[in-house]
Scaffold this active site. Structure first.
Site, short mmCIF file in Angstrom:
data_model
loop_
_atom_site.label_atom_id
_atom_site.label_comp_id
_atom_site.label_asym_id
_atom_site.label_seq_id
_atom_site.Cartn_x
_atom_site.Cartn_y
_atom_site.Cartn_z
N ARG A 49 0.86 -1.20 0.00
CA ARG A 49 0.00 0.00 0.00
C ARG A 49 0.89 1.23 0.00
O ARG A 49 2.11 1.12 0.10
CB ARG A 49 -1.02 -0.01 1.15
CG ARG A 49 -0.63 -0.59 2.45
CD ARG A 49 0.48 0.10 3.15
NE ARG A 49 0.25 1.52 3.30
CZ ARG A 49 1.18 2.42 3.52
NH1 ARG A 49 2.46 2.07 3.61
NH2 ARG A 49 0.90 3.70 3.63
N GLY A 50 0.25 2.41 -0.12
CA GLY A 50 1.01 3.64 -0.29
C GLY A 50 1.05 3.96 -1.78
O GLY A 50 1.34 3.07 -2.58
N ALA A 51 0.75 5.21 -2.12
CA ALA A 51 0.55 5.56 -3.54
C ALA A 51 1.71 5.15 -4.46
O ALA A 51 1.50 4.42 -5.44
CB ALA A 51 0.22 7.03 -3.65
N ARG A 92 -7.40 -0.28 -6.87
CA ARG A 92 -7.73 0.80 -5.92
C ARG A 92 -7.95 2.08 -6.73
O ARG A 92 -7.19 2.35 -7.67
CB ARG A 92 -6.61 0.99 -4.89
CG ARG A 92 -6.46 -0.21 -3.96
CD ARG A 92 -5.54 0.10 -2.79
NE ARG A 92 -6.19 0.95 -1.80
CZ ARG A 92 -5.56 1.49 -0.76
NH1 ARG A 92 -4.26 1.30 -0.59
NH2 ARG A 92 -6.20 2.23 0.11
N GLN A 198 -1.77 2.35 9.88
CA GLN A 198 -0.50 2.46 9.15
C GLN A 198 0.53 3.26 9.93
O GLN A 198 1.74 3.05 9.80
CB GLN A 198 -0.71 3.12 7.77
CG GLN A 198 -1.46 2.27 6.78
CD GLN A 198 -2.95 2.55 6.80
OE1 GLN A 198 -3.52 2.84 7.85
NE2 GLN A 198 -3.59 2.46 5.65
N ASP A 239 -1.93 10.94 -1.98
CA ASP A 239 -2.35 9.93 -2.97
C ASP A 239 -2.66 10.56 -4.31
O ASP A 239 -2.58 9.91 -5.35
CB ASP A 239 -3.56 9.16 -2.44
CG ASP A 239 -3.11 8.21 -1.36
OD1 ASP A 239 -2.95 8.66 -0.21
OD2 ASP A 239 -2.85 7.04 -1.69
N ASN A 249 -5.39 12.62 0.59
CA ASN A 249 -4.48 11.74 1.36
C ASN A 249 -5.31 10.97 2.40
O ASN A 249 -6.52 11.16 2.52
CB ASN A 249 -3.37 12.57 2.02
CG ASN A 249 -2.27 11.70 2.60
OD1 ASN A 249 -1.78 10.80 1.94
ND2 ASN A 249 -1.87 11.95 3.83
N LYS A 250 -4.63 10.13 3.14
CA LYS A 250 -5.28 9.25 4.13
C LYS A 250 -6.30 9.99 4.99
O LYS A 250 -6.04 11.11 5.44
CB LYS A 250 -4.18 8.63 5.01
CG LYS A 250 -4.65 7.68 6.09
CD LYS A 250 -5.57 6.59 5.60
CE LYS A 250 -4.96 5.73 4.53
NZ LYS A 250 -5.97 4.87 3.85
#
Ligand code: MRU
Length: 348
Positions: A49-51, A92, A198, A239, A249-250
């Site tokens: 995960r993570g852009a 995603r 995370q 993201d 973002n998150k």
């Protein structure tokens, strides 16, 4: 900081190794696969995960499809590769880097080739280039952004925008790493980042792994910590960043930005140009909604009554007026962002 050997994604002669981030911080275990569908599943289930990392994973997924293909003509190989791209594309919806990487792979697929081997070689080369470039980019971005940090700063970060969220080194955490490498003393405050933790599981793990001073807080402590002057600056990843400076973002990033704005604490975003979406309007961005069980449980333990209604948007949108600067590998963009972001892309 070579000790930072955490590599979320590795290519090894036709096999992709994916560090299974759902098991961290308890187990450091790699998934080994030769199957692009398995890579797609790893992105969907957030084993990776993570852009930037999901962009790199998708590129490696296409490389697997090429490496193991038995297609006898360039045309049939092209079809197989485009089908792998399609599967990876649907994993995603929010991080721009995923689509950026797949678009790069498609450009290579759609060129002219005289043999299947030439097309395979070109695909594998491009995927490895995307992986290597990402680490390079983060190092450059980190060095540029490190100028914004002063010796003695305590920096709050949210989610994980570190080595684990990229091919290595990290974006927001790359800035912190670069400042420390230049001799500055920097401390980090990490938010736990519910629902999937995370911050607690990944950011704390990777910073402790590197010997960087980190303190964990729960998400609802942010207002207290900022208002009490316990942090000097905030740096998060992204993201997707729009051409007018909206930052996706998150979930929870917007709350932090609002509190930072109220208390005049600088709120920085660190992201490579591959995160920018210069086409979409803010209302067109798809915010991923994930399974309610992520909210009603914590690491498998039920924490809410059966049948409870749940919201679970994975990302939020921070408007440009709450963003002090955006750090990229091409320089730092300041408001007004329409102009400064445009300039970053003009100098490409
Ligand atoms: O849902 P995730 O864990 O993929 O979300 C990750 C984030 O929101 C990160 O902050 C963002 O991708 C930047 S990573 C360098």
């Amino acid at each position: 900081m070579n000790k930072n050997s955490l590599q979320p994604l590795i290519w090894k002669d036709g096999t992709v190794l994916i560090l299974n981030q759902t098991l961290l911080p308890d187990e450091l275990e790699y998934i080994e696969t030769t199957d692009p569908q398995r890579v797609a599943k790893a992105i969907k289930t957030m084993e990776v995960r993570g852009a930037p990392a999901i962009g790199v994973a998708a590129a490696l997924g296409v490389a697997l499809a090429a490496y193991h293909s038995k297609a006898s003509s360039v045309e049939s190989l092209r079809k197989e590769l485009l089908s792998a791209c399609e599967t990876l594309w649907r994993t995603r919806p929010t991080a721009r880097n995923l689509f950026w990487a797949i678009e790069r792979m498609k450009n290579i697929i759609n060129k002219e080739y005289s043999s299947t081997q030439d097309l395979k070689d070109a695909i594998i080369k491009e995927a490895l280039k995307i992986l290597e470039e990402d680490i390079e980019t983060n190092r450059r971005l980190g060095k540029i952004g490190s100028k914004l940090l002063e010796d003695g700063d305590t920096v709050l970060t949210h989610c994980n925008a570190g080595a684990l969220a990229t091919a290595g080194y990290g974006t927001a955490l790359g800035v912190i790493r670069a400042a420390i490498e230049s001799g500055k003393h920097i401390k980090v405050v990490a938010t736990e980042t519910r629902p999937l933790l995370q911050g607690a599981r990944l950011t704390c793990f990777e910073l402790m792994y590197d010997g960087i001073d980190v303190t964990l807080i729960t998400d609802n402590m942010v207002g207290y910590v900022i208002s009490k002057g316990l942090v000097d600056k905030i740096i998060v990843g992204a993201d997707r960043i729009l051409k007018d400076g909206h930052v996706i973002n998150k979930i929870g990033t917007y709350t932090i930005a609002c509190v930072a704005h109220t208390h005049k604490v600088p709120f920085y975003v660190a992201a490579p140009l591959s995160t920018f979406d210069l086409k979409s309007k803010v209302e067109e961005v798809i915010i991923e909604n994930r399974d309610p069980s992520e909210v009603t449980t914590i690491r498998g333990v039920k924490i809410a009554p059966k049948g409870i209604k749940v919201l679970n948007p994975a990302f939020d949108i921070t408007p440009p007026d709450k963003v002090s600067a955006i750090i990229t590998e091409k320089g730092i963009a300041y408001p007004p962002y329409e102009e400064s972001i445009k300039k970053l892309f003009e100098t490409l």
